[in-house]
Structure formats: structure tokens, C-alpha cells
Scaffold this motif. Structure first.
Motif, short mmCIF file in Angstrom:
data_model
loop_
_atom_site.label_atom_id
_atom_site.label_comp_id
_atom_site.label_asym_id
_atom_site.label_seq_id
_atom_site.Cartn_x
_atom_site.Cartn_y
_atom_site.Cartn_z
N ARG A 63 16.29 60.11 71.96
CA ARG A 63 15.05 59.45 71.54
C ARG A 63 15.33 58.03 71.06
O ARG A 63 14.59 57.09 71.40
CB ARG A 63 14.36 60.25 70.44
N LYS A 64 16.39 57.87 70.27
CA LYS A 64 16.74 56.53 69.79
C LYS A 64 17.06 55.60 70.96
O LYS A 64 16.58 54.46 71.01
CB LYS A 64 17.95 56.58 68.85
N LEU A 65 17.85 56.09 71.91
CA LEU A 65 18.24 55.27 73.06
C LEU A 65 17.03 54.93 73.94
O LEU A 65 16.89 53.81 74.40
CB LEU A 65 19.32 55.97 73.88
N ARG A 66 16.15 55.91 74.16
CA ARG A 66 14.95 55.65 74.96
C ARG A 66 14.10 54.55 74.34
O ARG A 66 13.61 53.65 75.02
CB ARG A 66 14.10 56.93 75.10
N HIS A 67 13.93 54.62 73.04
CA HIS A 67 13.15 53.61 72.33
C HIS A 67 13.79 52.24 72.46
O HIS A 67 13.11 51.24 72.72
CB HIS A 67 13.00 54.00 70.86
N LEU A 68 15.10 52.17 72.29
CA LEU A 68 15.81 50.89 72.37
C LEU A 68 15.76 50.31 73.77
O LEU A 68 15.56 49.10 73.95
CB LEU A 68 17.27 51.07 71.92
N VAL A 69 15.95 51.14 74.79
CA VAL A 69 15.95 50.65 76.17
C VAL A 69 14.55 50.21 76.58
O VAL A 69 14.39 49.20 77.28
CB VAL A 69 16.52 51.71 77.13
N ALA A 70 13.52 50.91 76.14
CA ALA A 70 12.15 50.56 76.52
C ALA A 70 11.81 49.13 76.11
O ALA A 70 11.10 48.43 76.84
CB ALA A 70 11.17 51.54 75.88
N THR A 71 12.32 48.70 74.99
CA THR A 71 12.02 47.34 74.52
C THR A 71 12.85 46.28 75.24
O THR A 71 12.57 45.09 75.10
CB THR A 71 12.25 47.21 73.00
N ARG A 72 13.85 46.71 75.99
CA ARG A 72 14.74 45.76 76.68
C ARG A 72 14.56 45.74 78.20
O ARG A 72 15.17 44.93 78.88
CB ARG A 72 16.20 46.08 76.34
N LEU A 73 13.74 46.60 78.73
CA LEU A 73 13.56 46.68 80.19
C LEU A 73 12.99 45.39 80.78
O LEU A 73 13.34 45.02 81.89
CB LEU A 73 12.63 47.84 80.56
N ASP A 74 12.13 44.71 80.04
CA ASP A 74 11.49 43.52 80.59
C ASP A 74 12.44 42.34 80.76
O ASP A 74 12.13 41.39 81.48
CB ASP A 74 10.29 43.10 79.74
N VAL A 75 13.62 42.38 80.15
CA VAL A 75 14.58 41.28 80.31
C VAL A 75 15.58 41.56 81.44
O VAL A 75 16.35 40.68 81.80
CB VAL A 75 15.35 40.97 79.00
N LEU A 76 15.56 42.77 81.99
CA LEU A 76 16.47 43.12 83.07
C LEU A 76 15.88 42.70 84.41
O LEU A 76 14.66 42.73 84.59
CB LEU A 76 16.74 44.63 83.08
N PRO A 77 16.73 42.33 85.38
CA PRO A 77 16.24 42.01 86.72
C PRO A 77 15.51 43.22 87.32
O PRO A 77 15.82 44.37 87.01
CB PRO A 77 17.51 41.69 87.51
N GLY A 78 14.56 42.96 88.21
CA GLY A 78 13.72 44.01 88.78
C GLY A 78 14.44 45.02 89.65
O GLY A 78 13.94 46.12 89.87
#
Length: 118
Positions: A63-78
Motif C-alpha cells: 500500500r505504501k509503495l502503491r501510494h508513492l508510485v502513483a504520485t510519480r507516474l506522471d514524471v515517467l516517460p509514457g
């Protein structure tokens, strides 16, 4: 929470990212990045094995990792696929510590993925 379209769901996807991707390892987790042929937005998956702890601990770390990754997905290439593999020390880590390791691992793996290996 990660939207359904942003999740890796099949074993083959996980295996491909881990086998062919670039890795950024830290003390609590390992980040694997791989470019996929299709560009449908970045997608992420998580591996939290029994070595991390019992089911309650594993789900808390997930759950912690999912929350952290969700906020960082928009900075990753498509076209990027991401797998975050938790290591046993992740069981005692705070969200801030996991965020620090995730950011550092992402930076390292992105550098390697883009060919700038230092």
C-alpha cells in the motif's frame, strides 16, 4: 491508488521488465525500468515476497509503495514499465524512507535506461 490502466497485471509483463530492464537498487527496494514497444502511458507493478514479512506486513508495504508510485507516474516517460521489488528491510521502513529509496532508485534506473551510466 493506481488506476487500473496503470498497473502491470500479467506474469509475462513482470518477467519482461525484470529480465530486460535497467535496475536501480537501494537498501529497502529495487527499481526495474523497461521501455515497452507501445506507448500507452507508464505502468507499474510490485513484488513483495514472503521474505518481507507476513501477509499484514506485505500488504502494508504494498500500500505504501502503491501510494508513492502513483504520485510519480506522471514524471515517467509514457513507454516505461516499472517494477518495484521490496526487500526485507522495507518491512520496518517509514513511508518517507521508502520514498527516498524509490526516488533514488528511479533516478539511477532512468539514467541507465537513457544510456547515461555513471
Amino acid at each position: 491508488m493506481l488506476p487500473a490502466r496503470s498497473r502491470l497485471t500479467h506474469r509475462d509483463e513482470f518477467a519482461s521488465v525484470i529480465r530486460r530492464g535497467r535496475r536501480g537498487g537501494r537498501s529497502r527496494l529495487v527499481v526495474h525500468l523497461h521501455r515497452a514497444p507501445e506507448e500507452s502511458g507508464p505502468r507499474a507493478g510490485f513484488v513483495v515476497s514472503k521474505a518481507v514479512g507476513g501477509s499484514v506486513v506485505r500488504h502494508r508495504v504494498s500500500r505504501k509503495l502503491r501510494h508513492l508510485v502513483a504520485t510519480r507516474l506522471d514524471v515517467l516517460p509514457g513507454d516505461v514499465r516499472l517494477v518495484v521489488r521490496a526487500l526485507p528491510p522495507a518491512s520496518d521502513a517509514t513511508s518517507a524512507e521508502l520514498a527516498e529509496d524509490l526516488d533514488s532508485g528511479l533516478r539511477s534506473a532512468l539514467r541507465k535506461l537513457n544510456g547515461d551510466v555513471r
